[in-house]
Design an enzyme around this catalytic site. Sequence first.
Site, mmCIF file in Angstrom:
data_model
loop_
_atom_site.group_PDB
_atom_site.id
_atom_site.type_symbol
_atom_site.label_atom_id
_atom_site.label_comp_id
_atom_site.label_asym_id
_atom_site.label_seq_id
_atom_site.Cartn_x
_atom_site.Cartn_y
_atom_site.Cartn_z
ATOM 1 N N ASN A 1 0.232 -10.337 -7.295
ATOM 2 C CA ASN A 1 -0.521 -9.662 -8.355
ATOM 3 C C ASN A 1 0.226 -8.503 -9.026
ATOM 4 O OD1 ASN A 1 -0.545 -7.829 -6.331
ATOM 5 N ND2 ASN A 1 -2.762 -7.788 -6.029
ATOM 6 N N ASP B 1 1.531 -5.781 -7.858
ATOM 7 C CA ASP B 1 1.389 -4.385 -7.405
ATOM 8 C C ASP B 1 2.564 -3.930 -6.536
ATOM 9 O OD1 ASP B 1 0.971 -5.621 -4.991
ATOM 10 O OD2 ASP B 1 -0.999 -4.742 -4.612
ATOM 11 N N ASP C 1 1.304 -10.116 -0.434
ATOM 12 C CA ASP C 1 -0.105 -10.318 -0.083
ATOM 13 C C ASP C 1 -0.331 -11.744 0.409
ATOM 14 O OD1 ASP C 1 -0.102 -11.798 -2.521
ATOM 15 O OD2 ASP C 1 -0.366 -9.919 -3.608
ATOM 16 N N GLU D 1 5.174 -7.738 22.807
ATOM 17 C CA GLU D 1 6.249 -6.752 22.801
ATOM 18 C C GLU D 1 6.230 -6.042 24.148
ATOM 19 O OE1 GLU D 1 7.520 -2.904 20.091
ATOM 20 O OE2 GLU D 1 5.420 -3.248 20.559
ATOM 21 N N ASP E 1 1.013 -6.047 20.614
ATOM 22 C CA ASP E 1 1.835 -4.882 20.288
ATOM 23 C C ASP E 1 1.843 -3.911 21.473
ATOM 24 O OD1 ASP E 1 3.073 -3.266 17.990
ATOM 25 O OD2 ASP E 1 1.514 -1.895 18.671
ATOM 26 N N ASP F 1 4.664 -11.090 -3.393
ATOM 27 C CA ASP F 1 3.589 -10.421 -4.131
ATOM 28 C C ASP F 1 3.000 -11.419 -5.132
ATOM 29 O OD1 ASP F 1 1.983 -8.673 -5.497
ATOM 30 O OD2 ASP F 1 3.626 -7.627 -6.524
HETATM 31 C C1 GLC Z 1 5.043 -1.528 17.793
HETATM 32 C C2 GLC Z 1 5.350 -2.052 16.415
HETATM 33 C C3 GLC Z 1 5.929 -0.932 15.610
HETATM 34 C C4 GLC Z 1 4.910 0.174 15.522
HETATM 35 C C5 GLC Z 1 4.431 0.589 16.910
HETATM 36 C C6 GLC Z 1 3.212 1.439 16.836
HETATM 37 O O1 GLC Z 1 6.172 -1.086 18.463
HETATM 38 O O2 GLC Z 1 6.214 -3.151 16.511
HETATM 39 O O3 GLC Z 1 6.295 -1.354 14.333
HETATM 40 O O4 GLC Z 1 5.460 1.277 14.878
HETATM 41 O O5 GLC Z 1 4.082 -0.519 17.693
HETATM 42 O O6 GLC Z 1 2.100 0.654 16.562
#
Ligand code: GLC
Length: 518
Positions: free
Chosen positions: A15, A17, A21, A255, A192, A13
């Site tokens: 700033n 908060d 970031d 993934e 993803d 971080d």
């Molecule tokens: C993928 C991400 C996970 C997220 C899911 C929905 O599996 O790694 O963190 O919750 O997609 O986007």
Amino acid sequence: MVVYEIAAQSFQDSNGDGQGDLAGLLQRIDYLTWLGVGAVWLTPIYNSPNHDFGYDIADFCSVDPRFGSLEDFDKLLLALHDSGIRLILDLVPNHTSDQHAWFGESRASRNNPKADWYLSAEAGANGGPPNNWLSRFGGSAWEWCEERRQFYYHSFLPSQPDLNWRNPEVREAIAATMRFWLERGVDGFRVDASAVLIKDDLLRDNPPDPEANDEKPPPQARRPVFTDDRPEAMRCIEYIREVLDQHDGKLLCGEVQGKTDRIGHFYGNSKPRLHLPLNFALLDSEWNAISLQATIDAYFNALPQGAWPDFVIGGHDKHRVASKVGQSQARVVAMLLMTIRGTPFLFAGDEIGSEQVPIPPDRVQDPFEKLVKGFDLGRDPERAPLRWDDTEGGGFTSGEPWLPLSRDRARNIKAHQGDRNSLLNLYRELIALRREEPCLLRGEYLPRRAQNDIFSFGRRMNDTEILVGLNISGEPRLWEWDGCGIRLLSTGPDCKQEKVAGSIHLKPNEGVIVKVIR
Ligand code: GLC
């Protein structure tokens, strides 16, 4: 190239908060250089209502104000490149946030220009959901949309509607977002949820999973035959790769769901798909020599000819490896990860042996934990902010951190940097050794028979042969082999390079690397 996953929210971080970031990350580039990582994979930094750790994106071509601005992003990218570190961004092509303008338009009626950008279907016979598909985060994967008087589909949260990848306009729109970042100079993407991009167009019901029982989370009650890993999803990955390949030298990892024996498909056949389908087999394996031998062999067997392997030992969705295997074996994990053939992936904090951080119920953030209770599915414990020092805010923030930091104050980066026998310094030495020994980077993998709780293997390139012996037990073990060599490194303290001949007595939880002399 070692890939280091950073969740910006939990890294540094700048700033006060309580949330990490981009400006904070920029301040820590010297650390990344010191450690020797080759690439950073950054989890989503885009505009998001943040219901799912930023994986619910409201604008793919933006930086969320809590992380900074596009200008901060450009500064960060430049600084990383100046330090010889590549940057890989998360690409989330399967779904958007329900706050995305595309969804706002699409949900408004059945006949607007974007009406077909998401997956909609008529109600089932009794007015309920169109079929029995389940959301990963619990309950039906269908949500009613009053404006259209139809259901829409969400693989994850109801606020994460799935895009319709059969629609060429959607493909083009995602391609445009990829170009936006590629032209800014990013070095690739981690895709993803790549296996679920296409769902069965007949909406066929998923069958019950015969292995389902009360001990398994309810979302796993059915086998996702018609929602996951469909052949057409592979075409989508090929499309994403084509877009990527219009720029030179970019990397696509992704993934992928499912068992190790499916991983080969994600590399592609006649058309390339992912360079690196992420392999979590080590994290999923039982931690003993016989199981590791089988896990690793099954993975290598599943790879197509010429495919480059990778090994992941941590991530924002996975429980910390140090909590699974214990601190002593975490050193063995480090040695295995950095010496086995393939690109290593680790999650910020793994290099100091970060463990699962207990999260009090009133501070839970992860929707998975909130929606599917009682199965230890929550991901907050591995997402807790990184501890840079032993102060209250851990050097992470001067404010109230968004998740509690580990109470184990001594386990921090500063302390580990100052202790030459720390796990962090072991990682650093291992990463340096990978650079010095091309055989560790590119050499072929030579299996050996696991014996006596020792998992061992060799690497060979031209005339160089390197052997690795890992004692997976907490007791002394004899590692038997013939020949002599130089012990390059041990996981034990104060290790010096020295000549060894024949069998080696390994201390409890000790791993060694030996360069064979012929
Ligand atoms: C993928 C991400 C996970 C997220 C899911 C929905 O599996 O790694 O963190 O919750 O997609 O986007």
